[in-house]
Design an enzyme around this catalytic site. Structure first.
Site, PDB file in Angstrom:
ATOM      1  N   HIS A 170     -11.584  21.130  48.426  1.00  0.00           N
ATOM      2  CA  HIS A 170     -12.624  20.544  47.578  1.00  0.00           C
ATOM      3  C   HIS A 170     -13.910  21.350  47.678  1.00  0.00           C
ATOM      4  O   HIS A 170     -14.634  21.258  48.659  1.00  0.00           O
ATOM      5  CB  HIS A 170     -12.896  19.079  47.951  1.00  0.00           C
ATOM      6  CG  HIS A 170     -13.934  18.451  47.065  1.00  0.00           C
ATOM      7  ND1 HIS A 170     -13.619  17.787  45.901  1.00  0.00           N
ATOM      8  CD2 HIS A 170     -15.283  18.439  47.144  1.00  0.00           C
ATOM      9  CE1 HIS A 170     -14.731  17.392  45.312  1.00  0.00           C
ATOM     10  NE2 HIS A 170     -15.758  17.766  46.053  1.00  0.00           N
ATOM     11  N   HIS A 226     -12.283  24.385  39.424  1.00  0.00           N
ATOM     12  CA  HIS A 226     -11.072  24.567  38.611  1.00  0.00           C
ATOM     13  C   HIS A 226     -11.321  25.581  37.513  1.00  0.00           C
ATOM     14  O   HIS A 226     -12.425  25.709  37.002  1.00  0.00           O
ATOM     15  CB  HIS A 226     -10.618  23.236  37.991  1.00  0.00           C
ATOM     16  CG  HIS A 226     -11.652  22.575  37.131  1.00  0.00           C
ATOM     17  ND1 HIS A 226     -12.690  21.844  37.659  1.00  0.00           N
ATOM     18  CD2 HIS A 226     -11.826  22.547  35.795  1.00  0.00           C
ATOM     19  CE1 HIS A 226     -13.451  21.386  36.688  1.00  0.00           C
ATOM     20  NE2 HIS A 226     -12.958  21.808  35.531  1.00  0.00           N
TER      21      HIS A 226
HETATM   22  P1  AMP Z   1     -14.772  20.411  33.241  1.00  0.00           P
HETATM   23  O1  AMP Z   1     -15.516  19.883  32.040  1.00  0.00           O
HETATM   24  O2  AMP Z   1     -14.784  21.914  33.319  1.00  0.00           O
HETATM   25  O3  AMP Z   1     -15.214  19.744  34.521  1.00  0.00           O
HETATM   26  O4  AMP Z   1     -13.268  20.041  32.972  1.00  0.00           O
HETATM   27  C1  AMP Z   1     -12.669  18.871  33.427  1.00  0.00           C
HETATM   28  C2  AMP Z   1     -11.385  18.718  32.662  1.00  0.00           C
HETATM   29  O5  AMP Z   1     -10.580  17.788  33.362  1.00  0.00           O
HETATM   30  C3  AMP Z   1     -11.553  18.175  31.226  1.00  0.00           C
HETATM   31  O6  AMP Z   1     -11.022  19.110  30.302  1.00  0.00           O
HETATM   32  C4  AMP Z   1     -10.755  16.862  31.251  1.00  0.00           C
HETATM   33  O7  AMP Z   1     -10.057  16.635  30.047  1.00  0.00           O
HETATM   34  C5  AMP Z   1      -9.821  17.075  32.431  1.00  0.00           C
HETATM   35  N1  AMP Z   1      -9.373  15.852  33.113  1.00  0.00           N
HETATM   36  C6  AMP Z   1     -10.134  14.813  33.517  1.00  0.00           C
HETATM   37  N2  AMP Z   1      -9.382  13.885  34.143  1.00  0.00           N
HETATM   38  C7  AMP Z   1      -8.111  14.369  34.153  1.00  0.00           C
HETATM   39  C8  AMP Z   1      -6.868  13.889  34.656  1.00  0.00           C
HETATM   40  N3  AMP Z   1      -6.768  12.704  35.288  1.00  0.00           N
HETATM   41  N4  AMP Z   1      -5.762  14.646  34.476  1.00  0.00           N
HETATM   42  C9  AMP Z   1      -5.840  15.824  33.841  1.00  0.00           C
HETATM   43  N5  AMP Z   1      -6.985  16.336  33.342  1.00  0.00           N
HETATM   44  C10 AMP Z   1      -8.105  15.640  33.507  1.00  0.00           C
END
Ligand code: AMP
Length: 116
Positions: A47, A101
């Site tokens: 993390h 990520h």
């Molecule tokens: P970011 O805006 O770069 O923080 O990207 C976070 C991403 O995580 C977004 O594209 C969301 O659609 C995705 N996301 C959020 N919750 C989940 C989840 N439980 N499983 C898969 N993707 C997720």
């Protein structure tokens, strides 16, 4: 592991996800709200809030995130087709989940790049 972190919960299998690849350092799963035909998240198991928190000790981890992106792209036959990697750092850049990520996107895009 951070208590209220969605990605830590996915890593610990406390909430479900569509996992494409996993090893001891990284996990790859489908984005729940895809912004392209193929939209995967390449996630550090350690993390770290984002790249700003990464230090000299995380060099191998950062390299592994990128090499995992390439590995998954190969598995999905995206090498010739092409793919895009996006790394949001901070709210101002659109980062919503505070856990390091990479986004891997390929195929037709549903959103402009600044909304990923
Ligand atoms: P970011 O805006 O770069 O923080 O990207 C976070 C991403 O995580 C977004 O594209 C969301 O659609 C995705 N996301 C959020 N919750 C989940 C989840 N439980 N499983 C898969 N993707 C997720």
């Amino acid at each position: 592991m951070e208590n209220d972190c969605v990605f830590c919960k996915i890593i610990n299998k406390e909430i479900p996800s569509d996992i494409i690849y996993e090893n001891e350092n990284v996990i790859v799963f489908k984005d729940i709200n895809p912004k392209a035909e193929i939209h995967l998240l390449i996630v550090s198991k350690k993390h770290l809030v984002n790249l700003n928190e990464a230090g000299e000790n995380d060099k191998e981890l950062l390299a592994e995130l990128f090499l995992t992106a390439k590995k998954v792209a190969q598995q999905l036959n995206l090498i010739n087709k092409g793919y895009k990697l996006v790394l949001n750092v901070g709210r101002g850049a659109g980062q919503a989940i505070d856990h390091l990520h990479l986004h891997l996107l390929s195929g037709s895009f549903n959103h402009p790049l600044n909304e990923i």
